[in-house]
Design a protein around this motif. Structure first.
Motif, PDB file in Angstrom:
ATOM      1  N   GLU A 106      36.049  38.955  26.741  1.00 51.95           N
ATOM      2  CA  GLU A 106      35.485  38.975  28.101  1.00 51.95           C
ATOM      3  C   GLU A 106      35.166  37.569  28.590  1.00 51.95           C
ATOM      4  N   THR A 151      34.795  47.111  31.146  1.00 52.61           N
ATOM      5  CA  THR A 151      34.708  46.644  32.532  1.00 52.61           C
ATOM      6  C   THR A 151      34.593  47.825  33.482  1.00 52.61           C
ATOM      7  N   LEU A 191      38.120  39.661  35.156  1.00 51.34           N
ATOM      8  CA  LEU A 191      37.971  40.911  34.393  1.00 51.34           C
ATOM      9  C   LEU A 191      38.437  42.103  35.221  1.00 51.34           C
TER      10      LEU A 191
END
Length: 192
Positions: free
Chosen positions: A14, A59, A97
């Motif tokens: 991430e 996410t 993301l």
């Protein structure tokens, strides 16, 4: 433990994607960031696709929490406007993301993680539920088609804004476009 390594790898992935984008991601970078070998990454994840899909699932979970936090049971129209706003704001704050969800393609004919599909469906179900509550006389197929059309349009504006391809943004902001789109769509939907 295996679970601790998994968590470290997901967090590192991430961070790499958030800072440098999807193109900067590799198993070697993730392994280096957490102080392990690439082999260790592949003991925990089937492959890089598996790692990416698990990041995408996280996410989507965060995105769902952001969007669903704006749900007011008494006003479906306002809920949908707020959902659109939350979706756009999430993408603005987390462009790499958010984009990874749509940019990543599974290699070698692999399957999409079922958890990822379920999370996408959960987000879409939230939108569909609100649209379905606006007119109980419409059948499921109409509600589904309306939901798909509306949310695809919100997504389209968001993509154009995030990728800086919304060339008339000086005239109207992406947020204003999304608000107008949802309000106008719902006006038409509710009068049919």
């Amino acid at each position: 433990s295996r679970e601790e390594i998994k968590e470290l790898a997901l967090n590192a992935t991430e961070e790499i994607v958030a800072e440098a984008g999807f193109q900067a991601l590799s198993a070697r970078k993730v392994a280096s960031a957490i102080g392990y070998t690439v082999g260790t990454i592949y003991l925990v994840f089937k492959n890089l696709d598996d790692l990416i899909m698990q990041v995408n699932a996280r996410t989507l979970e965060t995105l769902f929490k952001d969007v669903s936090a704006h749900q007011n049971k008494n006003n479906q129209k306002e809920n949908l406007v707020q959902f659109g706003s939350a979706y756009y704001n999430f993408a603005q704050k987390n462009p790499h993301l958010w984009s990874l969800i749509f940019e990543h393609h599974v290699t070698d004919g692999g399957d999409i993680n079922p958890d990822l599909g379920e999370r996408i469906q959960t987000l879409f179900d939230l939108v569909e539920s609100e649209i379905g509550s606006l007119d109980v006389k419409k059948d499921k197929a109409e509600i589904h088609a309306a939901s798909l059309g509306l949310w695809s349009s919100v997504h389209g504006i968001t993509i154009l804004a995030i990728t800086d391809k919304l060339f008339m943004a000086d005239e109207i902001t992406p947020q204003e476009m999304i608000d107008q789109l949802i309000n106008n769509f719902l006006t038409g939907y509710c009068t049919k």
